[in-house]
Design a protein around this motif. Structure first.
Motif, PDB file in Angstrom:
ATOM      1  N   VAL A   1       0.862  -1.178   0.000  1.00 43.49           N
ATOM      2  CA  VAL A   1       0.000   0.000   0.000  1.00 43.49           C
ATOM      3  C   VAL A   1       0.898   1.228   0.000  1.00 43.49           C
ATOM      4  O   VAL A   1       1.754   1.387   0.882  1.00 43.49           O
TER       5      VAL A   1
ATOM      6  N   ALA B   1      -2.319   6.025   0.562  1.00 45.09           N
ATOM      7  CA  ALA B   1      -3.479   5.174   0.847  1.00 45.09           C
ATOM      8  C   ALA B   1      -3.347   4.393   2.145  1.00 45.09           C
ATOM      9  O   ALA B   1      -4.252   3.648   2.510  1.00 45.09           O
TER      10      ALA B   1
ATOM     11  N   LYS C   1      -6.260   4.866   4.733  1.00 44.50           N
ATOM     12  CA  LYS C   1      -7.472   4.197   4.254  1.00 44.50           C
ATOM     13  C   LYS C   1      -7.340   2.676   4.392  1.00 44.50           C
ATOM     14  O   LYS C   1      -8.265   2.000   4.837  1.00 44.50           O
ATOM     15  N   ALA C   2      -6.187   2.139   4.031  1.00 41.62           N
ATOM     16  CA  ALA C   2      -5.971   0.687   4.074  1.00 41.62           C
ATOM     17  C   ALA C   2      -5.955   0.151   5.499  1.00 41.62           C
ATOM     18  O   ALA C   2      -6.305  -1.012   5.719  1.00 41.62           O
TER      19      ALA C   2
ATOM     20  N   TRP D   1      -9.259  -1.110   6.300  1.00 42.23           N
ATOM     21  CA  TRP D   1      -9.796  -2.057   5.334  1.00 42.23           C
ATOM     22  C   TRP D   1      -9.278  -3.452   5.656  1.00 42.23           C
ATOM     23  O   TRP D   1      -8.120  -3.626   5.982  1.00 42.23           O
TER      24      TRP D   1
ATOM     25  N   HIS E   1     -10.073  -6.536  -7.045  1.00 39.17           N
ATOM     26  CA  HIS E   1     -10.133  -5.602  -5.922  1.00 39.17           C
ATOM     27  C   HIS E   1      -8.954  -4.620  -5.947  1.00 39.17           C
ATOM     28  O   HIS E   1      -9.144  -3.415  -5.728  1.00 39.17           O
ATOM     29  N   VAL E   2      -7.759  -5.117  -6.207  1.00 37.20           N
ATOM     30  CA  VAL E   2      -6.585  -4.226  -6.261  1.00 37.20           C
ATOM     31  C   VAL E   2      -6.790  -3.162  -7.330  1.00 37.20           C
ATOM     32  O   VAL E   2      -6.411  -1.999  -7.149  1.00 37.20           O
TER      33      VAL E   2
ATOM     34  N   THR F   1      -9.415  -1.624  -8.043  1.00 39.77           N
ATOM     35  CA  THR F   1     -10.256  -0.537  -7.530  1.00 39.77           C
ATOM     36  C   THR F   1      -9.473   0.476  -6.704  1.00 39.77           C
ATOM     37  O   THR F   1      -9.973   1.567  -6.442  1.00 39.77           O
ATOM     38  N   TRP F   2      -8.269   0.125  -6.294  1.00 40.56           N
ATOM     39  CA  TRP F   2      -7.445   1.049  -5.508  1.00 40.56           C
ATOM     40  C   TRP F   2      -6.693   2.042  -6.397  1.00 40.56           C
ATOM     41  O   TRP F   2      -5.947   2.886  -5.901  1.00 40.56           O
ATOM     42  N   ARG F   3      -6.868   1.957  -7.692  1.00 40.58           N
ATOM     43  CA  ARG F   3      -6.383   2.949  -8.660  1.00 40.58           C
ATOM     44  C   ARG F   3      -4.891   3.234  -8.538  1.00 40.58           C
ATOM     45  O   ARG F   3      -4.461   4.385  -8.540  1.00 40.58           O
TER      46      ARG F   3
ATOM     47  N   GLU G   1      -2.922   2.679  -5.948  1.00 44.01           N
ATOM     48  CA  GLU G   1      -2.442   2.945  -4.588  1.00 44.01           C
ATOM     49  C   GLU G   1      -2.052   1.672  -3.848  1.00 44.01           C
ATOM     50  O   GLU G   1      -1.448   1.731  -2.786  1.00 44.01           O
ATOM     51  N   VAL G   2      -2.439   0.518  -4.400  1.00 40.96           N
ATOM     52  CA  VAL G   2      -2.038  -0.783  -3.862  1.00 40.96           C
ATOM     53  C   VAL G   2      -1.355  -1.543  -4.992  1.00 40.96           C
ATOM     54  O   VAL G   2      -1.933  -1.706  -6.071  1.00 40.96           O
TER      55      VAL G   2
END
Length: 150
Positions: free
Chosen positions: A71, A75, A78-79, A82, A112-113, A115-117, A119-120
């Motif tokens: 990460v 981010a 936020k992570a 999560w 899913h990764v 969707t983190w655009r 940042e992951v």
């Protein structure tokens, strides 16, 4: 029935009476004319839906891999709030955060990764990086070929 799995699509997890093997999933939105069976059944006393779900991301049961996600600094906060996986282990790495877990479901993890655009990032395994690379390449091909009418 062994349980319900909620998400964008709801699944019934269960087994057919008198059949060996692992539980299977059934999409509730695609069931037509369900009816009660005259055969009774129940999950074993030691059945644990949470433990079963820990073997993958989402419902797909696949070979498990050691997943390592990085990460990026913007981010991290936020992570921290999560949960990528129930068995995740989180560690600090400078300004980044590393998330490790063992799981199947590479397609769902890559999804899913995505969707983190950016940042992951995927540190491993190679198979997960390849899955993400294929996804990104497909999108680039779609947009590069001017398929979309503006």
């Amino acid at each position: 029935p062994y349980g319900l799995i909620y998400g964008p699509v709801t699944y019934l997890l269960g087994k057919f009476p008198d059949r060996d093997g692992d539980p299977v999933t059934f999409r509730l939105d695609r069931m037509e004319a369900p009816r009660a069976s005259d055969k009774t059944g129940a999950p074993p006393d030691d059945w644990n839906l949470d433990a079963w779900m820990e073997g993958s991301v989402s419902i797909w049961r696949e070979e498990e891999y050691d997943i390592v996600l990085r990460v990026l600094p913007d981010a991290v906060e936020k992570a921290r709030n999560w949960r990528f996986h129930p068995r995740q282990v989180v560690e600090e790495d400078g300004n980044c955060m590393i998330v490790r877990f063992r799981s199947g479901g590479l397609w769902q993890i890559a999804d899913h990764v995505f969707t983190w655009r950016g940042e992951v990032l995927i540190d491993g395994p190679k198979e997960l990086r390849d899955e993400m690379r294929e996804r990104v390449q497909a999108m680039l091909n779609y947009y590069r070929n001017d398929v979309i009418d503006d």
